[in-house]
Design a protein around this motif. Structure first.
Motif, PDB file in Angstrom:
ATOM      1  N   PRO A  70      -3.951  -2.570  -2.656  1.00  0.00           N
ATOM      2  CA  PRO A  70      -3.373  -1.503  -3.477  1.00  0.00           C
ATOM      3  C   PRO A  70      -4.112  -1.222  -4.783  1.00  0.00           C
ATOM      4  O   PRO A  70      -4.253  -0.056  -5.131  1.00  0.00           O
ATOM      5  N   VAL A 122       2.528   1.762  -3.309  1.00  0.00           N
ATOM      6  CA  VAL A 122       1.607   2.284  -4.314  1.00  0.00           C
ATOM      7  C   VAL A 122       1.411   3.784  -4.127  1.00  0.00           C
ATOM      8  O   VAL A 122       1.333   4.533  -5.101  1.00  0.00           O
ATOM      9  N   LEU A 146      -6.784   1.301  -4.326  1.00  0.00           N
ATOM     10  CA  LEU A 146      -6.374   2.678  -4.076  1.00  0.00           C
ATOM     11  C   LEU A 146      -6.287   3.439  -5.383  1.00  0.00           C
ATOM     12  O   LEU A 146      -6.782   4.565  -5.509  1.00  0.00           O
ATOM     13  N   MET A 147      -5.661   2.818  -6.394  1.00  0.00           N
ATOM     14  CA  MET A 147      -5.554   3.430  -7.717  1.00  0.00           C
ATOM     15  C   MET A 147      -6.943   3.649  -8.305  1.00  0.00           C
ATOM     16  O   MET A 147      -7.255   4.707  -8.834  1.00  0.00           O
ATOM     17  N   LEU A 151       0.836  -1.202   0.000  1.00  0.00           N
ATOM     18  CA  LEU A 151       0.000   0.000   0.000  1.00  0.00           C
ATOM     19  C   LEU A 151       0.873   1.254   0.000  1.00  0.00           C
ATOM     20  O   LEU A 151       0.670   2.174  -0.793  1.00  0.00           O
ATOM     21  N   ALA A 207      -8.724   6.556  -6.672  1.00  0.00           N
ATOM     22  CA  ALA A 207      -8.273   7.851  -7.169  1.00  0.00           C
ATOM     23  C   ALA A 207      -8.898   8.142  -8.526  1.00  0.00           C
ATOM     24  O   ALA A 207      -9.392   9.242  -8.780  1.00  0.00           O
TER      25      ALA A 207
END
Lengths: 221, 322
Positions: B183, A17, B186-187, A14, B190
């Protein structure tokens, strides 16, 4: 225990990233001071990643590296770069070698290339940080790309520092950090490089009335 | 509880959820305005002002230009109905919806796109120059936002192994240790946030508070509308915003959503949902105060960034161990 290892691994992923997201923000950003701020933010995430790795693995010397990252890359270097920007009175990068949308696309491609290259290596690793290796490679390449795509010396310095962040993350991912003495040397190098670029940019401004490094090509002996 | 009884309860819940969206929409719009006003050191209109506006507009007689075709009066109803239908597919505070079979995320995206399409047509229909300008701009933004939205949603769908919205939400809500966002998400988050700002005409792309010809997109298409047509269009825009916020909140942070139909879980679900959506609205208000509107030719850069982020979310899904 395997659950917490998995959790730790996820947390490290995390943070990595977040580092990569900062890279993209830097590529998309035209304002120089915002680029510097984003670099500082990225370094903060890097320090968090390092501290996390140190906590999870018990390698205490990585804590020192994290602290050094905060002191040098979050506090000192951005301050130097900000002062350079303020004194030179440049705020925006209006001309670039590659425009922003194309740059973003290229960076996306670079990330995919980085993942493709590291794909055969990653499953062989046994460290909990092994996935970060791909991201570290991507960050190094994006930093390199920033140096090529931008014309202003300050953004090229930011690109160099981003590359350095990538190298640090890569070292943490591949081997839980370099030996302390090497890390200290690297930090010293980066600091000196920051200072030199600060002075060199002033010289560039004095000589050419611009900090566009492409004007250096007209230099003759 | 018998099988039939449960179905009826669930159907009732769907209706209640849609009504929640309808009722909540003006409040969220008012909340964002209030936050912006506060940050600009104004006291601002009350939180219930948008409701009063809607009531007033519904009471007025619409004026329709004689040069318009049937599209002009039909568009508000189509826009409103398609947005509401998108809301029907959305799990709001209960994670599984009995309309699960009826449509998935792709249907949701295209229901919203149908609304946008008729909005664009309506802008062109009256033949005023501003309407045409607004429509052409909206078409650019919608075309560029679509791939980013699809990819980011697909990245999440891959993780859940289904394109059904309630399956995705239900899975991530009942996941062990669901506090940790993987992860790729998260992208995708966004990317989807940027798309939300673009699609609902918020500040970096469009300014909902202005009537300046040079900059407006959404407003320009509505210039010819009045009375109840305008009310429907404004309300639909509000619902679209709430639908997007709900999507973000429930897909990326489904904590506390009711996974069972017990009264306790439902009460918690409603409370948590309201808090989360209001928080997100406040965040949008703060962002609107912090950033200036982008020049129109910079908008493709922003949406390009969203597209790359969502593409990376997909790549990450295959590379990082979920």
């Amino acid at each position: 225990m395997p659950l917490s290892t998995h959790l730790g691994s996820q947390l490290v992923d995390l943070c990595s990233v977040l580092l990569l997201l900062c890279c993209f923000a830097i590529v998309a950003q035209r304002r120089l001071s915002a680029c510097v701020d984003l670099f500082a933010l990225q370094s903060l995430f890097l320090a968090a990643t390092a501290a996390l790795v140190a906590f999870l693995t018990g390698h205490t010397h990585i804590y020192l590296a994290a602290v050094l990252t905060i002191v040098i890359k979050v506090v000192i270097l951005p301050r130097i770069l900000k002062r350079v920007i303020e004194r030179l009175n440049v705020s925006r990068e209006l001309v670039m070698n590659v425009n922003v949308p194309a740059g973003l696309l290229i960076c996306g491609g670079l990330v995919i290339v980085a993942f493709f290259i590291t794909q055969p290596i990653i499953p062989l690793g046994y460290l909990l940080t092994r996935d970060s290796l791909a991201i570290a490679l991507a960050i190094i390449m994006i930093g390199f790309f920033t140096m090529i795509a931008r014309m202003k010396a300050v953004t090229q310095m930011v690109g160099f520092l981003v590359m350095e962040n990538g190298v640090f993350l890569g070292a943490t991912a591949a081997a839980y950090g370099m030996p302390l003495i090497v890390e200290l040397g690297v930090f010293f190098d980066v600091l000196v490089a920051g200072l030199i670029v600060g002075i060199y940019t002033h010289r560039l401004q004095d000589a050419f009335d611009s900090i566009d490094t492409s004007t250096l090509t007209v230099l003759k002996e | 509880m018998g099988g039939l009884g449960e179905v009826i309860v669930q159907m009732l819940l769907v209706v209640v959820q849609v009504i929640t969206l309808l009722v909540l929409a003006p409040f969220i719009v008012g909340l964002i305005r209030k936050v912006k006003a506060r940050l600009q050191c104004r006291s601002g209109a009350g939180l219930l002002q948008p409701y009063a506006d809607l009531v007033k507009l519904f009471g007025k007689q619409p004026v329709v230009s004689s040069t318009t075709s049937w599209i002009f009066p039909a568009a508000p109803y189509i826009v409103f109905a398609s947005t509401m239908a998108a809301g029907l597919l959305m799990p709001v505070f209960v994670s599984h919806s009995p309309l699960n079979f009826a449509g998935n995320i792709i249907a949701l995206v295209y229901l919203l796109a149908l609304g946008t399409f008729f909005l664009i047509l309506a802008g062109l229909d009256a033949g005023s120059s501003f309407g045409g300008m607004g429509s052409s701009r909206e078409a650019i933004v919608a075309t560029l936002a679509e791939p980013a939205m699809m990819l980011s949603i697909l990245a999440i769908a891959l993780t859940a192994g289904s394109t059904n919205l309630s399956t995705i939400v239900h899975q991530s809500a009942s996941l062990e240790g669901g506090l940790l966002v993987p992860p790729p998400h998260l992208m995708a988050l966004a990317a989807l946030f940027i798309v939300t700002l673009a699609e609902t005409g918020r500040v970096p792309v469009d300014n909902p508070a202005t009537h300046l010809e040079l900059t407006m997109i959404h407003e320009a298409m509505l210039l010819e509308y009045s009375g109840r047509y305008l009310a429907l269009m404004e309300w639909a825009a509000g619902i679209k915003l709430v639908v997007f916020l709900t999507l973000i909140v429930n897909v990326f942070a489904p904590w506390g959503i009711a996974t069972t139909l017990t009264p306790d879980a439902l009460a918690l679900g409603v409370a948590v949902y309201l808090v989360k959506v209001s928080t997100l609205a406040v965040v949008i208000g703060v962002i609107e105060s912090m950033f200036a509107k982008l020049r129109l030719f910079r908008v493709p850069e922003l949406l390009g960034a969203a597209f790359i982020l969502s593409l990376l979310a997909l790549v990450f899904f295959y590379t990082l161990r979920g």
